[in-house]
Design an enzyme around this catalytic site. Structure first.
Site, PDB file in Angstrom:
ATOM      1  N   ARG A 158      -3.349  -0.619   5.445  1.00  0.00           N
ATOM      2  CA  ARG A 158      -3.920  -1.712   4.654  1.00  0.00           C
ATOM      3  C   ARG A 158      -2.986  -2.909   4.487  1.00  0.00           C
ATOM      4  NH1 ARG A 158      -5.220   2.129  -0.286  1.00  0.00           N
ATOM      5  NH2 ARG A 158      -3.293   3.005   0.598  1.00  0.00           N
ATOM      6  N   ASP A 190      -8.219   3.860   1.112  1.00  0.00           N
ATOM      7  CA  ASP A 190      -7.258   4.216   2.155  1.00  0.00           C
ATOM      8  C   ASP A 190      -8.030   4.711   3.384  1.00  0.00           C
ATOM      9  OD1 ASP A 190      -5.291   5.223   3.744  1.00  0.00           O
ATOM     10  OD2 ASP A 190      -4.246   6.295   2.133  1.00  0.00           O
ATOM     11  N   CYS A 219       0.863  -1.190   0.000  1.00  0.00           N
ATOM     12  CA  CYS A 219       0.000   0.000   0.000  1.00  0.00           C
ATOM     13  C   CYS A 219       0.899   1.239   0.000  1.00  0.00           C
ATOM     14  CB  CYS A 219      -0.972  -0.026   1.164  1.00  0.00           C
ATOM     15  SG  CYS A 219      -0.227   0.033   2.808  1.00  0.00           S
TER      16      CYS A 219
HETATM   17  P1  4NP Z   1      -1.829   2.839   4.093  1.00  0.00           P
HETATM   18  O1  4NP Z   1      -2.445   4.202   4.652  1.00  0.00           O
HETATM   19  O2  4NP Z   1      -1.273   3.149   2.731  1.00  0.00           O
HETATM   20  O3  4NP Z   1      -3.004   1.920   4.033  1.00  0.00           O
HETATM   21  O4  4NP Z   1      -0.774   2.409   5.083  1.00  0.00           O
HETATM   22  C1  4NP Z   1      -1.685   5.370   4.745  1.00  0.00           C
HETATM   23  C2  4NP Z   1      -0.957   5.614   5.891  1.00  0.00           C
HETATM   24  C3  4NP Z   1      -0.214   6.769   6.013  1.00  0.00           C
HETATM   25  C4  4NP Z   1      -0.189   7.677   4.976  1.00  0.00           C
HETATM   26  C5  4NP Z   1      -0.914   7.436   3.829  1.00  0.00           C
HETATM   27  C6  4NP Z   1      -1.660   6.284   3.712  1.00  0.00           C
HETATM   28  N1  4NP Z   1       0.560   8.883   5.114  1.00  0.00           N
HETATM   29  O5  4NP Z   1       0.467   9.739   4.226  1.00  0.00           O
HETATM   30  O6  4NP Z   1       1.283   9.022   6.097  1.00  0.00           O
END
Ligand code: 4NP
Length: 150
Positions: A9, A117, A3
């Site tokens: 995720r 997300d 991800c």
């Molecule tokens: P992930 O969610 O891609 O599902 O882990 C996110 C977690 C953090 C960030 C973006 C998406 N961020 O910009 O820090």
């Protein structure tokens, strides 16, 4: 399992798929396309929803997707279309590109549906994400177990 941040995720996807396969036969890991959370544990909301299903992901550590992962892994599942583009950009050839697929295409073939997300949303988002990933992992585990048994 890939991800963006590797804290919401993909850690769930790693933990869920591990719970459905024999990890002595399958090496399963996760990564983020971005660098921000390298070394960090998963988001507490992902840890909590996994725990509700008796899966412990609290010991995972964030890492960034590396081009070497194309050599290390046979299959690379991405959570959304933006991850797909980011990972494909790092592939060296068509064979590496062919390893990459959208996780939910296992449930909805060729529809390219994103695992949304949940980072900026509430607890509900994590529940929905858990259920989607769980269903996709059921289908992947079935497929892989059939391959090993045949
Ligand atoms: P992930 O969610 O891609 O599902 O882990 C996110 C977690 C953090 C960030 C973006 C998406 N961020 O910009 O820090």
């Amino acid at each position: 399992m890939v991800c963006l941040g590797n804290i919401c995720r993909s850690p769930l996807a790693e933990g869920i798929l591990k719970s459905k396969l024999n990890t002595e036969h399958f090496y399963i890991a996760s990564a983020g396309t971005g660098p921000w959370h390298v070394g960090n544990p998963p988001d507490p909301r992902s840890v909590a929803i996994a725990k509700e299903h008796e899966i412990d992901i609290s010991q995972q550590k964030g890492r960034q997707f590396s081009p070497y992962d194309f050599e290390e892994f046979d299959r690379i599942y991405v959570m959304d279309r933006s991850n797909y583009q980011d990972v494909l950009r790092l592939a060296h050839n068509e064979q590496e590109k062919s390893k990459v697929s959208m996780l939910l295409n296992n449930l909805f073939p060729e529809e390219n549906v994103d695992v949304p997300d949940p980072y900026y949303g509430g607890e509900d988002g994590f529940k929905k994400v858990y259920d989607l990933i769980d269903q996709a992992c059921n289908s992947i585990a079935q497929e892989l177990n059939n391959q090993t048994n045949s």
